[in-house]
Write a protein that holds these residues in place. Structure first.
Motif, PDB file in Angstrom:
ATOM      1  N   PRO A 130       0.819  -1.215   0.000  1.00 26.08           N
ATOM      2  CA  PRO A 130       0.000   0.000   0.000  1.00 26.08           C
ATOM      3  C   PRO A 130       0.851   1.263   0.000  1.00 26.08           C
ATOM      4  N   PRO A 131       0.292   2.389  -0.499  1.00 27.06           N
ATOM      5  CA  PRO A 131       1.029   3.660  -0.492  1.00 27.06           C
ATOM      6  C   PRO A 131       1.434   4.057   0.926  1.00 27.06           C
ATOM      7  N   PRO A 176       7.311  12.154   7.325  1.00 30.64           N
ATOM      8  CA  PRO A 176       6.110  11.528   6.739  1.00 30.64           C
ATOM      9  C   PRO A 176       4.859  12.399   6.849  1.00 30.64           C
ATOM     10  N   LEU A 177       4.743  13.157   7.942  1.00 27.54           N
ATOM     11  CA  LEU A 177       3.574  14.030   8.113  1.00 27.54           C
ATOM     12  C   LEU A 177       3.582  15.159   7.090  1.00 27.54           C
ATOM     13  N   LEU A 178       4.737  15.825   6.944  1.00 27.60           N
ATOM     14  CA  LEU A 178       4.834  16.909   5.970  1.00 27.60           C
ATOM     15  C   LEU A 178       4.672  16.396   4.542  1.00 27.60           C
ATOM     16  N   GLU A 179       5.322  15.264   4.253  1.00 26.09           N
ATOM     17  CA  GLU A 179       5.287  14.703   2.903  1.00 26.09           C
ATOM     18  C   GLU A 179       3.856  14.356   2.478  1.00 26.09           C
ATOM     19  N   SER A 180       3.053  13.888   3.430  1.00 30.57           N
ATOM     20  CA  SER A 180       1.675  13.509   3.105  1.00 30.57           C
ATOM     21  C   SER A 180       0.774  14.728   2.906  1.00 30.57           C
ATOM     22  N   HIS A 181       1.197  15.896   3.416  1.00 25.20           N
ATOM     23  CA  HIS A 181       0.367  17.094   3.300  1.00 25.20           C
ATOM     24  C   HIS A 181       0.822  18.058   2.197  1.00 25.20           C
ATOM     25  N   SER A 199       3.588  17.297  -0.161  1.00 23.15           N
ATOM     26  CA  SER A 199       4.323  16.583  -1.211  1.00 23.15           C
ATOM     27  C   SER A 199       5.813  16.476  -0.911  1.00 23.15           C
ATOM     28  N   THR A 200       6.446  15.522  -1.574  1.00 23.10           N
ATOM     29  CA  THR A 200       7.882  15.280  -1.376  1.00 23.10           C
ATOM     30  C   THR A 200       8.720  16.473  -1.826  1.00 23.10           C
ATOM     31  N   LEU A 201       8.357  17.060  -2.965  1.00 19.17           N
ATOM     32  CA  LEU A 201       9.119  18.180  -3.520  1.00 19.17           C
ATOM     33  C   LEU A 201       9.130  19.384  -2.588  1.00 19.17           C
ATOM     34  N   ARG A 202       7.952  19.786  -2.132  1.00 21.74           N
ATOM     35  CA  ARG A 202       7.866  20.985  -1.301  1.00 21.74           C
ATOM     36  C   ARG A 202       8.431  20.756   0.102  1.00 21.74           C
ATOM     37  N   THR A 203       8.347  19.518   0.595  1.00 23.75           N
ATOM     38  CA  THR A 203       8.991  19.211   1.878  1.00 23.75           C
ATOM     39  C   THR A 203      10.491  19.477   1.792  1.00 23.75           C
ATOM     40  N   GLY A 204      11.090  19.080   0.678  1.00 25.27           N
ATOM     41  CA  GLY A 204      12.509  19.334   0.464  1.00 25.27           C
ATOM     42  C   GLY A 204      12.829  20.824   0.429  1.00 25.27           C
ATOM     43  N   ASP A 213      17.311  15.347   3.146  1.00 18.90           N
ATOM     44  CA  ASP A 213      17.936  14.093   2.720  1.00 18.90           C
ATOM     45  C   ASP A 213      16.871  13.050   2.358  1.00 18.90           C
ATOM     46  N   LEU A 214      15.878  12.891   3.217  1.00 17.59           N
ATOM     47  CA  LEU A 214      14.796  11.930   2.952  1.00 17.59           C
ATOM     48  C   LEU A 214      13.999  12.308   1.712  1.00 17.59           C
ATOM     49  N   SER A 215      13.784  13.594   1.524  1.00 11.77           N
ATOM     50  CA  SER A 215      13.028  14.064   0.363  1.00 11.77           C
ATOM     51  C   SER A 215      13.744  13.729  -0.945  1.00 11.77           C
ATOM     52  N   VAL A 216      15.040  14.005  -1.007  1.00 14.38           N
ATOM     53  CA  VAL A 216      15.798  13.750  -2.241  1.00 14.38           C
ATOM     54  C   VAL A 216      15.910  12.246  -2.501  1.00 14.38           C
ATOM     55  N   ILE A 217      16.179  11.460  -1.453  1.00 15.04           N
ATOM     56  CA  ILE A 217      16.274  10.011  -1.622  1.00 15.04           C
ATOM     57  C   ILE A 217      14.964   9.440  -2.160  1.00 15.04           C
ATOM     58  N   GLN A 218      13.827   9.909  -1.611  1.00 15.75           N
ATOM     59  CA  GLN A 218      12.546   9.380  -2.091  1.00 15.75           C
ATOM     60  C   GLN A 218      12.263   9.814  -3.527  1.00 15.75           C
ATOM     61  N   GLN A 219      12.676  11.014  -3.897  1.00 17.66           N
ATOM     62  CA  GLN A 219      12.520  11.434  -5.295  1.00 17.66           C
ATOM     63  C   GLN A 219      13.317  10.521  -6.224  1.00 17.66           C
ATOM     64  N   MET A 220      14.517  10.137  -5.806  1.00 12.19           N
ATOM     65  CA  MET A 220      15.328   9.230  -6.613  1.00 12.19           C
ATOM     66  C   MET A 220      14.692   7.841  -6.684  1.00 12.19           C
ATOM     67  N   GLN A 221      14.146   7.368  -5.573  1.00 14.34           N
ATOM     68  CA  GLN A 221      13.490   6.066  -5.576  1.00 14.34           C
ATOM     69  C   GLN A 221      12.266   6.063  -6.481  1.00 14.34           C
ATOM     70  N   ASP A 222      11.538   7.185  -6.519  1.00 21.75           N
ATOM     71  CA  ASP A 222      10.304   7.264  -7.296  1.00 21.75           C
ATOM     72  C   ASP A 222      10.551   7.466  -8.779  1.00 21.75           C
TER      73      ASP A 222
END
Length: 507
Positions: free
Chosen positions: A168-169, A358-363, A365-370, A415-424
């Motif tokens: 699941p997401p 995770p809280l910020l990313e869900s509200h 997005s990954t890009l803006r959290t970074g 760091d988490l934001s950039v890593i997740q962008q690379m994974q996605d």
């Protein structure tokens, strides 16, 4: 005891995992514990090596900086190759090579440090042996770092993504957060434990602790991670795909396919100009197929390249509890256990980032959290710049440590934001290669920091390195802002900000 006071996985997260994943949640615990054991040894050495070097050669950052250059340069030079090998070898083979080489290297480094600290007058009585031991520490440390890199790519860039596929997401985000939390817990407690051993027992005792830890933990690490591999079917399936992808093409089949070289050679041999063009084309193609060159080519073609470069620039810094800042604080008279506690507080704030991300990313997005993360880090590090003008040496040191600690919230969320962008956004076939180049680039900037430490080796001039680090961070923040603008065509929702401003501004 440590798990209860500062849990790596909260109760609610455990319940979410049990409902979400399609395999036994205990296998994730095995993965996290195995990762913890590997990271603990690496963090012990990372904290201790600067203190070892400044004690071996007092009143100079030269040995500390030289070690940093060797370690970072080895990752820069061989990082892409490590990524290619992790992409090529089977999971089990990578696992064995990683754990064996890492633990043996730390064992050799620890033993050599013990010899240097035991014979304190070696530098004057037997200089050749002294230099040999310093070289051995540098080489062992470099091999250990390359081994750790292989493990990082395998677990953080490959296994985490493969395990989360079909789940699941939100599972990938949670796993990334827990993996980073484990690293920060090690960054928190390993320096504190090591600092107390150094301050209240001895430096030699800390080196013995490092050596014994690596001997005892390697077998448990291997059993835990092999259990994860055998217990999660998607890892076995992914491993089979890797084997098929790297398998050589059948000779009989390949012989039926006409080669471009053969079709061109006869028609072009009578035309010197055309022949030269073909030779240049073939040379470029052969060079581009060299693993090192090909890896950088693959990296630069990714959509997230600007975000990756921005993250790499953050490694050109002395504004972290790395060896240069640790050695400088030691020179200024700050006790080792105080530095360890300060580093622990810094890591605690970083652990908070793994809960907040995770809280910020869900509200937002990954890009803006970074985006918000890197500029919050920039704001916090203004405190470090201000510490330069504090007349009290002790006050400036505590101000420097405070600014660095506060900035960890933004750093680790970025760091988490950039890593997740690379994974996605990075294709599966390129994932390990891009991970290797990313680490290589980070090490190149880290190495540049240590080179500056060699040039500016007087601890009294540390303020120059602070200014330089802050300017590079500013460049990184601007680059990431450009990346956001390229993707989203804007940085802020001004149409949403305007109604808010109307509430506060007089009509």
């Amino acid at each position: 005891m440590m798990m209860n006071t500062d849990p790596l996985i909260s109760v609610s997260e455990e319940e979410d995992y049990e409902e979400a994943v399609s395999f036994s949640p205990s296998l994730l615990v095995y993965l996290y514990v195995g990762h913890f054991l590997a990271r603990w040894g690496a963090r012990m050495w990372e904290f201790s090596v600067g203190l070892y070097m400044i004690n071996v050669w007092p009143d100079s950052l030269l040995l500390t900086a030289a070690y940093g250059v060797v370690e970072s340069a080895s990752t820069f030079l061989f990082g892409p190759v490590i990524g290619e090998l992790v992409n090529k070898f089977t999971y089990v083979k990578v696992l064995r090579l990683w754990l064996l080489s890492q633990n043996i290297s730390f064992l050799i480094a620890g033993g050599t440090v013990i010899a240097l600290l035991t014979y304190e007058d070696m530098i004057s009585t037997n200089f050749i042996t002294f230099i040999t031991f310093i070289l051995l520490i540098n080489i062992s440390g470099a091999v250990a770092v390359l081994s750790t890199l292989a493990g990082t790519i395998l677990v953080e860039r490959e296994w985490v993504v493969v395990i989360s596929e079909g789940q699941p997401p939100g599972v990938l985000t949670k796993m990334n957060s827990v993996i980073r939390r484990i690293d920060l817990v090690c960054k928190l407690f390993a320096p504190v434990v090591t600092g107390f051993i150094i301050s209240f027992v001895s430096l030699i005792a800390s080196a013995w602790t490092l050596a014994i830890w690596n001997v005892l933990s390697v077998f448990l690490q291997y059993w835990l991670l092999v259990s994860v591999y055998n217990g999660i079917p998607t890892l076995s399936e992914s491993n089979q795909k890797r084997i098929l992808r790297s398998a050589p093409i059948d000779v009989e089949t390949s012989s039926l396919i006409p080669r471009e070289d053969d079709t061109l050679s006869e028609s072009d041999c009578n035309d010197p100009e055309q022949s030269n063009q073909v030779w240049v084309k073939r040379t470029i193609e052969r060079v581009s197929r060299i693993p090192y060159i090909n890896a950088w080519k693959v990296y630069l073609e990714q959509d997230v390249v600007l975000a990756g470069i921005a993250l790499s620039l953050l490694y050109f810094t002395v504004l972290s509890f790395g060896t240069l800042m640790t050695a400088t604080l030691e020179w200024e008279g700050i006790a080792a256990y105080i530095i360890g506690i300060a580093r622990g507080i810094s890591a605690t704030i970083g652990i908070g980032a793994t809960f907040l991300y995770p809280l910020l990313e869900s509200h937002i997005s990954t890009l803006r959290t970074g985006l918000w993360s890197i500029w919050s880090q920039w704001t916090c590090l203004l405190v470090c710049v201000a510490s330069i003008w504090i007349p009290s040496k002790l006050g400036a040191a505590y101000m420097l440590m405070s600014g660095v600690a506060l900035s960890r919230l933004g750093l680790w969320m970025f760091d988490l934001s950039v890593i997740q962008q690379m994974q996605d956004h990075v294709p599966e076939s390129d994932r390990c290669i891009v991970g290797g180049v990313q680490n290589s680039l980070q090490s190149a900037l880290d190495s540049a920091t240590y080179l500056m430490g060699i040039i500016v080796c007087n601890p009294q001039d540390f303020w120059k390195l602070i200014i330089m680090s802050f300017l590079v961070l500013t460049l990184a923040a601007l680059l990431y802002s450009l990346h956001i603008y390229r993707v989203r065509k804007h940085l802020f929702h001004f149409e949403k900000l305007y109604p808010l401003l109307q509430k506060f501004l007089p009509s």
